[in-house]
Design an enzyme around this catalytic site. Sequence first.
Site, mmCIF file in Angstrom:
data_model
loop_
_atom_site.group_PDB
_atom_site.id
_atom_site.type_symbol
_atom_site.label_atom_id
_atom_site.label_comp_id
_atom_site.label_asym_id
_atom_site.label_seq_id
_atom_site.Cartn_x
_atom_site.Cartn_y
_atom_site.Cartn_z
ATOM 1 N N GLY A 135 1.186 -1.002 0.078
ATOM 2 C CA GLY A 135 -0.112 -0.300 0.089
ATOM 3 C C GLY A 135 0.713 1.317 0.041
ATOM 4 O O GLY A 135 2.061 1.230 -0.233
ATOM 5 N N ASN A 136 0.521 2.833 0.134
ATOM 6 C CA ASN A 136 0.740 3.698 -0.008
ATOM 7 C C ASN A 136 0.041 4.957 1.187
ATOM 8 O O ASN A 136 -0.754 4.229 1.920
ATOM 9 C CB ASN A 136 1.203 4.167 -1.312
ATOM 10 C CG ASN A 136 -0.495 5.032 -1.921
ATOM 11 O OD1 ASN A 136 -1.189 5.126 -1.141
ATOM 12 N ND2 ASN A 136 -1.228 3.801 -2.816
#
Length: 413
Positions: free
Chosen positions: A205-206
């Site tokens: 993810g980020n």
Amino acid sequence: MRVVLGVSGGIAAYKAASLLRRFTESGHDVTVVPTEAALRFVGAPTWAALSGKPVATDVWTGVDQVPHVRIGQQAQLVVVAPATADLLAKAATGQADDLLTATLLTARCPVVFAPAMHTEMWLHPATQANVATLRARGATVVEPAAGRLTGADSGPGRLPEPEELYAACLAAVGTAGGQGSLQGLRVVVSAGGTREPLDPVRFLGNRSSGKQGVALAAEARRRGAQVVLVAANLAVPAPSGVTVRTVETAVQMEAAMTAEVADADVVVMCAAVADFRPRSYAATKIKKTHAADGSDDSAPVIELVRNPDILAGLVRDRARRGSGLRPVIVGFAAETGDASGSVLELARAKLTRKGCDLLVANEVGVDTTFGQDSSTVHILSADGRPARTVGPAGKDVVAAAVWDEIGGRLRAH
Ligand code: C5P
């Protein structure tokens, strides 16, 4: 924005300190103009320290700068919080016996009054007539909240919470600027960050919180657009009045965007889309593997494959359809700048590469932009106009600037 925060003499003056902070943290330039009575509740050092500017109540301080005229003339918003019954009466009858009331006569910008007083004073026909007069002249008079007042009594008369007042102020400025300017238009905004699952418990993810995309959706709604928010893993609530399509991965977001843009007038790709995803998904949790003697410390190698570039795909589809500049397509670029170029240079190159109409570039790092309440952006236009820099400012201010640019683009075509 140059804001004048007028404070009149009521117990709710302490709440105006929070409103002041809300403005300054969003990058606004605030001059506080208290009345003499207000200083009995909250002193001048508090206003001066929080605004970073000297504070005066009378027209005789710094008279060479002609403050009783200049402050009002230069203001882009005047908000009086709290506004007492006395202050409303003075404003309605055009009295000008101190710096705040003089400022109210010279201001030509949106003016917001946030009344706070006891219920009897608020409901008195004299106060109600003054409020009607001020509204008829174009001022915004916020309805006081109902609830516990200074003593044991309760009823309408409380100053609304600072966040609510801040929103009312932005709305008042929008009344002069963009409100209704997107009426009848269909807008699709993507927000948040995609998650690419590895197994049932892990994902790549980020750091995107979705705050900027949510602010863009809220602002478009406020300007009258019909808004679809394609939301990937938001850390903040979606705004009211918009249709939310929830997605998790880049592939899901691509499907949602492709379906939603069919009859859209504007598409804003604000989401942080993962460029890669794991080639395979493990249906059960990936385990640590141990040799019988406990010596095995190997780790799995994760193979990645490219995700679709959604933004580039939207640009391609529009070209294929031959629908001219509908929808207007806006991209975002989170850049850190590197040896190959500055943030602006990299963003200009990305605008050309992606083929969108506007690109909003912001500088990112661990502590900047992602998850924060404010950011600095450069808005670049494919028609070659010089980049417009906004901030450091709240994401709502950035959103308003982005919609102003999009509005210009819509009018031009
Ligand atoms: O190439 P880069 O990821 O920096 O470009 C950012 C812009 O492209 C953003 O508007 C983002 O939403 C969009 N994007 C996309 N699909 C991807 C990666 C980014 O639409 N796979």
